[in-house]
Design an enzyme around this catalytic site. Structure first.
Site, short mmCIF file in Angstrom:
data_model
loop_
_atom_site.label_atom_id
_atom_site.label_comp_id
_atom_site.label_asym_id
_atom_site.label_seq_id
_atom_site.Cartn_x
_atom_site.Cartn_y
_atom_site.Cartn_z
N GLU A 36 0.10 3.46 3.58
CA GLU A 36 0.59 4.81 3.25
C GLU A 36 0.20 5.80 4.34
OE1 GLU A 36 -0.07 6.01 -0.83
OE2 GLU A 36 0.19 8.12 -0.30
N LYS B 60 -5.05 7.64 -8.79
CA LYS B 60 -4.33 6.87 -7.75
C LYS B 60 -4.74 7.40 -6.37
CE LYS B 60 -0.73 5.80 -4.92
NZ LYS B 60 -0.46 6.30 -3.57
N ASP C 111 -11.84 -7.81 -3.20
CA ASP C 111 -10.70 -8.07 -4.08
C ASP C 111 -10.23 -6.75 -4.71
OD1 ASP C 111 -9.06 -8.75 -6.20
OD2 ASP C 111 -10.30 -10.42 -6.87
N HIS D 6 2.35 15.35 4.09
CA HIS D 6 2.96 14.03 3.90
C HIS D 6 4.14 13.82 4.81
CE1 HIS D 6 1.86 11.93 -0.11
NE2 HIS D 6 0.80 12.18 0.63
#
Ligand code: MEV
Length: 440
Positions: A85, A280, A296, A393
């Site tokens: 991202e 998130k 993991d 962004h």
């Protein structure tokens, strides 16, 4: 055309590729050349990747970036991050630099216990089962000596085993609920091996136990597996500064910024739709470090989100407050990480990431990862409550769009300049690129 195959895993890599290409792709040679482009020319390295999983047909690259200027408990770190991202590493770096000038991150490992369970069925009297369990408990542990010897020498091992009655939820359902200390190892193999030994001993000893009826002697083991819910493998991270040091522009005062920031965090504490996106953002930072250090990320994700819902409602992991003139932003996050075993000794980039961090212990890695998560959350909330997220962004996204249209270095440099003062939207970039190309 038959799109299924028997014995696929037994084929050689090139036979596998031939079958896939022939069965699913119209451009066989084009597909093969894409797969080949991502092979490593170093055969040994490629073989290592081939053997990580079954049926490897190529490698899937993710960018490996670094976020410098993290100050954690007075120590400087450059944090490795593997993530696709576009804005994540930039945001982490920006937040790290912001807090570098304001005392840095403070972290503390609260606990490091991990959990595993043997799930079994027992039809009989609970009290009798409990008496049997108390008698067999020392043997459950000593039968694991072969597995636990090395871990115990280093100070870890099995901490406790308890019998849990779950018959109210499912008839005849019981558990051995065990806690472990696995030190610098993530410990999945260690825990699962102990659990499978517990199950074996439990079943064998039950069959021999005189206090049981014939039915009771037949304990039915359902499964033995660690839990990725690790609320007692917890790290706390915080940042704090005087409110008047928070603002970097004239546009908003430090106090106004702090109050808006606290409101945004409070919303995520009470509103699950917002909490999921808020968390998130935290996981953008956490996962990137987890992946770069060979841990993991699915286990971490599962455990963190379960923790965020521990009181029955999904809530923000982070919290913020203004007390007097002081702004504080913090979170507790469960992170069962390892710095030995697994990929850590195998993957060359994981080894490099761990060296970059100064060969941290698992506890130190928990603290670094938590700081990356809080940094990410801070950067996201700072943008969201001031300029909005899209400005930053889309600037990062610009390069992705330009790459998608195979812009040359010259085109990129011209358009990056052009979009310094113009809003980046997908259509605006495409239009500007087309205009540039038609002029040329
Ligand atoms: C995007 O990857 C993450 C954010 O949506 C997080 C947030 O909203 O807090 C920006």
């Amino acid at each position: 055309m038959n799109k299924t195959i028997a014995g696929f895993s037994k084929l050689s890599k090139s036979q596998k590729i031939d079958w896939i290409v022939k069965t699913y792709f119209s451009n066989a040679e084009g597909t093969k050349s894409i797969l080949k482009q991502y092979w490593n020319t170093n055969e040994k390295l490629q073989q290592l990747h081939d053997e990580f999983i079954e049926n490897t047909i190529t490698n899937y690259y993710l960018p490996f970036g670094v976020a410098p200027n993290f100050l954690i408990n007075g120590k400087h770190y450059t944090v490795p991050m593997a993530i696709e991202e576009s804005s994540v590493v930039a945001a982490a770096s920006k937040a790290a630099k912001f807090w570098l000038d304001r005392g840095g991150f403070k972290t503390e490992v609260i606990s490091t216990n991990k959990i595993g369970q043997v799930h079994f069925m027992f039809s009989g009297d609970y009290k009798t089962l409990n008496t049997f369990f108390e008698r067999v408990k020392p043997k459950l542990i000593t039968d694991c000596n072969g597995i636990t010897k090395n871990m115990e020498r280093r100070g870890g091992g099995i901490l406790n085993v308890e019998l849990v009655n779950k018959t109210e939820a499912i008839p005849n359902y019981y558990q051995l609920h065990a806690t472990f200390e696995t030190l610098d190892a993530m410990g999945a193999n260690f825990i699962n091996s102990c659990l499978e030994q517990f199950a074996k001993t439990l079943k064998e000893q039950a069959a021999l136990y005189d206090g049981f009826s014939e039915t009771e002697k037949n304990i039915d083991i359902v499964m033995s597996i660690l839990s990725n819910y690790v609320p007692d493998c917890l790290v706390r991270v915080s940042v704090s500064c005087p409110v008047n040091e928070l603002s970097e522009t004239e546009a908003i005062s430090g106090r106004d910024f702090a109050e808006k920031f606290v409101q945004a965090v409070n919303i995520a504490e009470v509103e699950p739709y917002r909490a999921v996106t808020h968390n998130k953002g935290i996981m953008n930072g956490v996962d990137a470090v987890v992946l770069a250090t060979g841990n993991d990320f699915r286990a971490i994700e599962a455990g963190v989100h379960a923790f965020a819902a521990r009181d029955g409602q999904y809530r923000s992991l982070s919290h913020a407050k203004v007390e007097g003139d002081t702004f504080t932003f913090w979170m507790d996050i469960p992170l069962a990480l390892g710095t030995v075993g697994g990929l850590t000794g195998l993957h060359p980039l994981v080894k490099l990431a761990l060296e970059l961090l100064g060969h941290p212990s698992a506890k130190e890695l928990m603290q670094i990862t938590a700081a990356a998560g809080l940094a990410q959350n801070f950067a996201a909330l700072k943008s969201l409550t001031t300029t909005g997220i899209q400005q930053g962004h889309m600037k990062m996204h610009l390069l992705n769009i330009l790459n998608q249209f195979e812009a040359t270095a010259e085109e990129k440099s011209k358009l990056i300049k052009n979009f310094k003062d113009n809003t980046v939207t997908h259509s605006a970039v495409v239009e500007a690129l087309n205009k540039l190309r038609s002029k040329a």
